[in-house]
Design a protein around this motif. Structure first.
Motif, PDB file in Angstrom:
ATOM      1  N   GLU A 438     -59.080  23.785 -66.937  1.00  8.66           N
ATOM      2  CA  GLU A 438     -59.052  24.433 -65.625  1.00  8.66           C
ATOM      3  C   GLU A 438     -60.050  23.744 -64.715  1.00  8.66           C
ATOM      4  O   GLU A 438     -61.231  23.630 -65.038  1.00  8.66           O
ATOM      5  N   PHE A 449     -50.654  17.689 -55.168  1.00  8.29           N
ATOM      6  CA  PHE A 449     -51.191  16.892 -56.265  1.00  8.29           C
ATOM      7  C   PHE A 449     -50.084  16.079 -56.941  1.00  8.29           C
ATOM      8  O   PHE A 449     -48.946  16.534 -57.078  1.00  8.29           O
ATOM      9  N   LYS A 480     -50.606  22.798 -63.114  1.00  9.30           N
ATOM     10  CA  LYS A 480     -50.255  23.819 -62.119  1.00  9.30           C
ATOM     11  C   LYS A 480     -51.422  23.995 -61.167  1.00  9.30           C
ATOM     12  O   LYS A 480     -52.585  23.873 -61.557  1.00  9.30           O
ATOM     13  N   PHE A 481     -51.107  24.311 -59.922  1.00  5.56           N
ATOM     14  CA  PHE A 481     -52.142  24.545 -58.912  1.00  5.56           C
ATOM     15  C   PHE A 481     -51.908  25.914 -58.281  1.00  5.56           C
ATOM     16  O   PHE A 481     -50.876  26.163 -57.681  1.00  5.56           O
ATOM     17  N   LYS A 482     -52.887  26.798 -58.462  1.00 12.30           N
ATOM     18  CA  LYS A 482     -52.738  28.157 -57.960  1.00 12.30           C
ATOM     19  C   LYS A 482     -54.102  28.705 -57.559  1.00 12.30           C
ATOM     20  O   LYS A 482     -55.062  28.663 -58.337  1.00 12.30           O
ATOM     21  N   LEU A 486     -56.779  24.158 -60.486  1.00 16.51           N
ATOM     22  CA  LEU A 486     -55.819  23.305 -61.178  1.00 16.51           C
ATOM     23  C   LEU A 486     -55.872  23.592 -62.665  1.00 16.51           C
ATOM     24  O   LEU A 486     -56.951  23.643 -63.254  1.00 16.51           O
ATOM     25  N   GLY A 500     -55.225  14.367 -55.280  1.00 22.31           N
ATOM     26  CA  GLY A 500     -55.004  15.518 -54.422  1.00 22.31           C
ATOM     27  C   GLY A 500     -55.172  15.164 -52.964  1.00 22.31           C
ATOM     28  O   GLY A 500     -56.051  14.384 -52.584  1.00 22.31           O
TER      29      GLY A 500
END
Length: 501
Positions: A438, A449, A480-482, A486, A500
């Protein structure tokens, strides 16, 4: 504990932070090394102008193209140990009139000096890379050294510039980087630190760039691995007005006596090799602490001008030529070492992988008219986004890669920012476990990204002349990017570089 539960624990956390006054990661950290050793110069770079292999002034065009694509910032020559037995005047003038030399360090071969100063510096011009000349202190003289500087740098009228013009080079090359000897503690003369410090002061006093711009960058022969006394003496005894860089040499292997095969190694040998590779963090930190004591403003650079993996030579090859294959193990060494240099860019401002072609952890291997790019080449190409970028501070919490009763940090990371793009390079050295990482981004407004990965099915996998593209960078989607975080899943023994915007 069930294997699934163990897998669930394999997580790391990275924080990348924006910092306005962060140091720049010098492009010169990504330098290379070309010694008269084995098949690095002859039958590597240089095949001669009459070769059937396409060439420019005798240097293979395919190697030129590959190194230009890699964007190498500097190239060190002619050694290594060879530098302190090399007399530069033997390598200038008509090639058929040059004397031969016996390479006492590497295989006892006789060389004809057909690749000399003009050949090397012209190559650097073609590559658009800065030459780094390692000069002869061990068996040379101050006069020989300073005349070489005058020969390659003086634009006016002088004995050496006149000699250069006689040899069909009108304008000087303007060489900035100069090594004052090599491994003075060993093959460069078996000196004590105290003796070398005094000798360095003598040589450096007579060095001038011949243009009154003060552009010479003088690099002292530095420590062998953890010889902190050597660094202490040099930093204490040499005036900073005479010193721009202090070298450091450190190689990665199982043990010095039993280095093992470059391809036929087991996990124990892999683990031991990575232990020595990851020690680079400790070496850089401790040498930096000594340098900080005498140079708190960090004027003097730490120059790691020899690093890389060192194994037994390939079966059937000359033991003095140091020819070895290049596997995913070498990709792990390259990725973690470059992350270390990036993260210490305030002090580490130059480094040179040993070596460029056909020797040790080479980025290029050749066989006749064939050429291949190694996994190390591809790591350095992915990492070139860090060259001259602003270093972004990172913090890391990582699980351990365990073998027997020992363990190593499994994940390595560095990050930088340039031209509106942020790059994060990650390495998972664990031979079996994938690791979910993470990445928290603080002060970085990133939305989109992309990523590339270098990995393979086995640690021992390599590129061969029969299959030269077995290991190449691939697009990577397992992230995943949330909400500003990341989440990246790193396969075992993999290198991932994220971009990015």
């Amino acid at each position: 504990m069930l294997p699934g539960a163990l897998m669930a624990q394999q997580k790391s956390t990275v924080t990348v932070t924006a910092k306005a006054d962060a140091p720049t990661i010098s492009k010169h950290i990504y330098g290379h090394f070309s010694e008269h050793l084995g098949r690095c110069i002859y039958d590597g770079f240089y095949v001669g102008e009459n070769s059937a292999i396409p060439n420019t002034k005798g240097v293979r065009n395919d190697i030129i193209a590959a190194l230009k694509d890699l964007g190498i910032p500097n190239l060190r020559w002619p050694g290594g140990c060879f530098a302190d037995t090399y007399h530069w005047k033997d390598g200038i003038g008509p090639k058929n009139q040059r004397p031969t030399i016996v390479n006492q360090w590497w295989g006892g071969v006789t060389e004809d000096n057909s690749f000399g100063t003009h050949d090397f510096l012209d190559l650097c011009e073609v590559l658009d890379t800065e030459p780094y000349l390692a000069a002869n202190v061990g068996s040379g003289t101050v006069q020989e050294f300073t005349e070489w500087i005058q020969y390659v740098n003086h634009g006016g009228k002088s004995p050496m510039s006149d000699l250069r013009k006689k040899n069909n080079r009108e304008t000087p090359w303007g060489v900035k980087f100069w090594g004052v000897g090599n491994e003075a503690w060993g093959c460069g003369g078996n000196m004590t630190a105290e003796h070398y410090a005094n000798l360095y002061r003598q040589y450096a006093t007579f060095m001038t760039d011949w243009s009154n711009t003060g552009e010479l960058f003088r690099i002292a022969s530095g420590a062998n691995v953890a010889d902190y006394h050597w660094t202490e003496v040099l930093m204490r005894e040499i005036p900073k007005s005479l010193l721009d860089g202090v070298a450091l040499h450190s190689y990665s292997f199982v043990t010095w006596e039993k280095k093992g095969s470059s391809t036929k190694f087991d996990e124990s040998q892999y683990f031991e090799t990575m232990k020595t590779a990851l020690k680079m963090e400790e070496l850089v930190t401790k040498h930096t602490e000594i340098m900080d004591k005498y140079d708190p403003k960090k004027k003097v650079a730490l120059v790691v001008d020899e690093w890389g993996g060192w194994y037994d030579v390939e079966e059937g090859t000359n033991p003095g030529f140091l020819y070895q294959q290049n596997t995913m193990r070498d990709a792990m060494i390259a990725g973690t070492t470059l992350n270390t240099f990036n993260n210490h860019s305030d002090r580490v401002r130059m480094a040179n992988l040993a070596q460029t072609v056909n020797v040790l952890q080479a980025v290029i291997l050749t066989k006749g008219d064939k050429m291949l790019l190694t996994p190390t080449y591809h790591v350095m190409k992915l990492y070139k986004v860090h060259q001259d970028a602003k270093q972004l501070p990172v913090t890391l919490e990582t699980p351990e890669y365990k073998f027997g009763n020992e363990s190593l940090p499994a994940v390595s990371v560095s990050a930088s920012q340039k031209e509106g793009k942020t790059h994060i390079s990650l390495v998972n050295i664990d031979s079996k476990q994938k690791i979910t990482t993470e990445i928290k981004l603080e002060g970085l407004n990133l939305k989109d990204f992309t990523a590339k990965i270098i990995t393979s099915g086995k640690l021992q996998d390599c590129n061969t002349f029969e299959n030269p593209t077995a290991i190449t960078p691939k697009d990577f989607k397992d992230f995943k990017f949330k909400k500003g975080v990341l989440s990246v899943t790193l396969p075992p023994f993999s290198v991932v570089v994220l971009e990015g915007k």
